[in-house]
Design a protein around this motif. Sequence first.
Motif, PDB file in Angstrom:
ATOM      1  N   ALA A  11      56.214  17.204  58.874  1.00  0.00           N
ATOM      2  CA  ALA A  11      57.430  17.501  59.641  1.00  0.00           C
ATOM      3  C   ALA A  11      58.659  16.884  59.010  1.00  0.00           C
ATOM      4  O   ALA A  11      58.582  15.937  58.231  1.00  0.00           O
ATOM      5  N   GLY A  12      59.802  17.456  59.366  1.00  0.00           N
ATOM      6  CA  GLY A  12      61.085  16.834  59.054  1.00  0.00           C
ATOM      7  C   GLY A  12      61.594  16.160  60.317  1.00  0.00           C
ATOM      8  O   GLY A  12      61.195  16.524  61.433  1.00  0.00           O
ATOM      9  N   ASP A  13      62.485  15.189  60.143  1.00  0.00           N
ATOM     10  CA  ASP A  13      62.997  14.473  61.313  1.00  0.00           C
ATOM     11  C   ASP A  13      63.897  15.367  62.166  1.00  0.00           C
ATOM     12  O   ASP A  13      64.035  15.155  63.368  1.00  0.00           O
ATOM     13  N   GLY A  14      64.467  16.396  61.544  1.00  0.00           N
ATOM     14  CA  GLY A  14      65.254  17.347  62.329  1.00  0.00           C
ATOM     15  C   GLY A  14      64.342  18.296  63.091  1.00  0.00           C
ATOM     16  O   GLY A  14      64.415  18.420  64.320  1.00  0.00           O
ATOM     17  N   SER A  15      63.448  18.956  62.376  1.00  0.00           N
ATOM     18  CA  SER A  15      62.569  19.970  62.982  1.00  0.00           C
ATOM     19  C   SER A  15      61.725  19.427  64.126  1.00  0.00           C
ATOM     20  O   SER A  15      61.549  20.098  65.153  1.00  0.00           O
ATOM     21  N   ILE A  70      56.038  12.625  59.845  1.00  0.00           N
ATOM     22  CA  ILE A  70      57.473  12.925  59.746  1.00  0.00           C
ATOM     23  C   ILE A  70      58.002  12.378  58.420  1.00  0.00           C
ATOM     24  O   ILE A  70      57.878  11.182  58.149  1.00  0.00           O
ATOM     25  N   LEU A  71      58.545  13.271  57.606  1.00  0.00           N
ATOM     26  CA  LEU A  71      59.210  12.823  56.379  1.00  0.00           C
ATOM     27  C   LEU A  71      60.658  12.579  56.773  1.00  0.00           C
ATOM     28  O   LEU A  71      61.498  13.482  56.745  1.00  0.00           O
ATOM     29  N   ASN A  72      60.903  11.356  57.191  1.00  0.00           N
ATOM     30  CA  ASN A  72      62.189  11.033  57.823  1.00  0.00           C
ATOM     31  C   ASN A  72      63.225  10.654  56.768  1.00  0.00           C
ATOM     32  O   ASN A  72      63.190   9.565  56.213  1.00  0.00           O
ATOM     33  N   ASN A  73      64.147  11.581  56.507  1.00  0.00           N
ATOM     34  CA  ASN A  73      65.209  11.306  55.531  1.00  0.00           C
ATOM     35  C   ASN A  73      66.582  11.162  56.201  1.00  0.00           C
ATOM     36  O   ASN A  73      67.590  10.999  55.523  1.00  0.00           O
ATOM     37  N   GLY A  74      66.604  11.261  57.529  1.00  0.00           N
ATOM     38  CA  GLY A  74      67.885  11.100  58.218  1.00  0.00           C
ATOM     39  C   GLY A  74      68.824  12.282  58.016  1.00  0.00           C
ATOM     40  O   GLY A  74      69.992  12.230  58.386  1.00  0.00           O
ATOM     41  N   TYR A  75      68.295  13.337  57.439  1.00  0.00           N
ATOM     42  CA  TYR A  75      69.123  14.514  57.156  1.00  0.00           C
ATOM     43  C   TYR A  75      68.403  15.799  57.548  1.00  0.00           C
ATOM     44  O   TYR A  75      67.170  15.848  57.566  1.00  0.00           O
ATOM     45  N   LEU A  76      69.189  16.825  57.755  1.00  0.00           N
ATOM     46  CA  LEU A  76      68.679  18.191  57.710  1.00  0.00           C
ATOM     47  C   LEU A  76      68.622  18.485  56.218  1.00  0.00           C
ATOM     48  O   LEU A  76      69.516  19.091  55.632  1.00  0.00           O
ATOM     49  N   GLY A  77      67.558  17.955  55.627  1.00  0.00           N
ATOM     50  CA  GLY A  77      67.515  17.750  54.189  1.00  0.00           C
ATOM     51  C   GLY A  77      67.736  18.993  53.348  1.00  0.00           C
ATOM     52  O   GLY A  77      68.454  18.956  52.341  1.00  0.00           O
ATOM     53  N   MET A  78      67.105  20.092  53.727  1.00  0.00           N
ATOM     54  CA  MET A  78      67.225  21.282  52.884  1.00  0.00           C
ATOM     55  C   MET A  78      68.659  21.803  52.875  1.00  0.00           C
ATOM     56  O   MET A  78      69.170  22.237  51.843  1.00  0.00           O
TER      57      MET A  78
HETATM   58 MG   LIG Z   1      65.070  15.665  57.453  1.00  0.00          MG
END
Ligand SMILES: [Mg+2]
Length: 554
Positions: free
Chosen positions: A433-437, A459-467
């Motif tokens: 998962a992403g932290d946004g999704s 959760i691959l938490n990067n603090g961003y809507l990474g893509m």
């Molecule tokens: Mg993210």
Amino acid sequence: MTGAQILIECLKREGVTVMFGYPGGQVLPLFDKIYDSDIRFILVRHEQGAAHAADGYARATGKPGVCIATSGPGATNLVTGIANAYMDSIPMIAITGQVKTFLIGNDAFQEADVTGITRPITKHNYLVKDVKDLARIVREAFFIASTGRPGPVLIDIPSDIQLQETEFIWPESVDIRSYKPTYFGHPGQIKKAAKLISASKKPIIYAGGGIITSGAHRELKELAEKIQAPVTMTLMGLGGFPGTHELSLRMLGMHGTAYANHAIMESDLIIAVGARFDDRVTGRLDAFAPYAKIIHIDIDPSSISKNVKVTVPIVGDAKNILGQLLEEISKAPNTADWLKTIESWKKKNPLAYKEGSIIKPQYVIEQIYEATKGEAIITTEVGQNQMWAAQWYKYTLPRTFISSGGLGTMGFGFPAAMGAKLGCPDKTVFDIAGDGSIQMNIQELATCVCNKINVKVAILNNGYLGMVRQWQELFYKKRYSHTCITGPDFVKLAESYGAAGIRVTKKEEVRSAIGKAISINNTVLIDFHIEPEENVYPMVPAGEAINSMIEGLA
Ligand SMILES: [Mg+2]
Ligand SMILES: Cc1ncc(C[n+]2csc(CCOP(=O)(O)OP(=O)(O)O)c2C)c(N)n1
């Protein structure tokens, strides 16, 4: 029997053992019969969760998934999930309550024109106007959803119809005059294709989700080995051919491997099986595969020559057609030089990432692969997490990679994992998962805990809507417009739902955290704090030819 009883009886006869849904005023009669039924009912926390769970169940098992919602807002909450299943050709039955027949069109309380709204996103839909039609409609719905090119079918049932009585007659067979899918390839076309294959020097098999739908993975492997052709897969095709096989080029397209993209551009014959030449795969269309003739195998005639002009179309079921081709091909092409060239591309441009002191998402996925020995079911959300999951886990079995390909729906992965786990209780199921999704359907934590659905969320938490941030970095001068996103304390959140939460901030802890999560007999959320501005590479910028890749590491 009443309409409600007929529906439940039909579902049982169709082999339904689990369904996902949410009650409301216009499905009260149905829920009253569900109360007495043996079908396992999973009460979700949002109808979108029900649709994605039914979809995930279908992708994991191959059987149609069933979801149910009330009229109006319940039904409209299903819409994204139905569209998602439609774009990826997933068999699904969506049942909605509707206001009483005499109120339809009156702007009645919780009325929505659900057959109108879902017409473009269902393979077919029905508004039941007479209880006598109900059994036939349910039978047809399952038939339509699961045959030919599968897809979602919606049945809208007014609440007065649910209460009306009639004699129950189970239609023994289904015969729809205007719907007769073709299952075997035309022998003349098979002959033409076999000739092209024997004469080719640089063949490549481009395999899509149709391989998985039709269960053609064995035939695909046999064909690839027989004609010594490399195989590349779409996002939907992953698992259709072992990612560990020496002939595998892994995924192609926008975030595919460099060697898959080079190979398709240089090839002289593309054998497309159950794939639709989506723009994420072809890149700039007029530059796509300039030297290649194309054999296109697909069960849906309307998908042939839709995006690219093909040389030999073959309409039918992939498994059957690959079987026919295997019989027809007597002379394998000589591909030794071609495979050598490909080997050199693989050596020169492997998938790669730079190590660093902060946790790399690719590393997390490699570790999940190691810990599950490649045998887990992986679902994904949408964004960078999805592409890393496609690139860094090696899928060797069909139905082990479950991802929203066509619609690209954030919030899909977690409820889909729930459905997959119910369909395959013996499998370890991870949602990457992403932290946004994850925040889009996080409420399903309650459903998982309450129903003891033991899924793991990484959760691959990067603090961003990474893509989106990645595109802003590369094409919008790093102007990060609304892509920095906060979330809750995921560990506390998991715990508040009764699930387990693990936070991982150091690389050295990644492996043990995954092991621990697998060993815990509960839903587990792992919050991996990853490198915030890591990008997905290779990347083909939108609108460019698919061999003009940004490598990222160069
Ligand atoms: Mg993210
Ligand atoms: C429902 C929905 N809304 C918006 C988008 C557009 N979108 C695509 S990827 C993405 C970012 C996803 O962020 P996150 O889940 O944190 O994943 P990451 O890319 O950071 O791994 C967005 C907003 C989408 N795909 N789906």
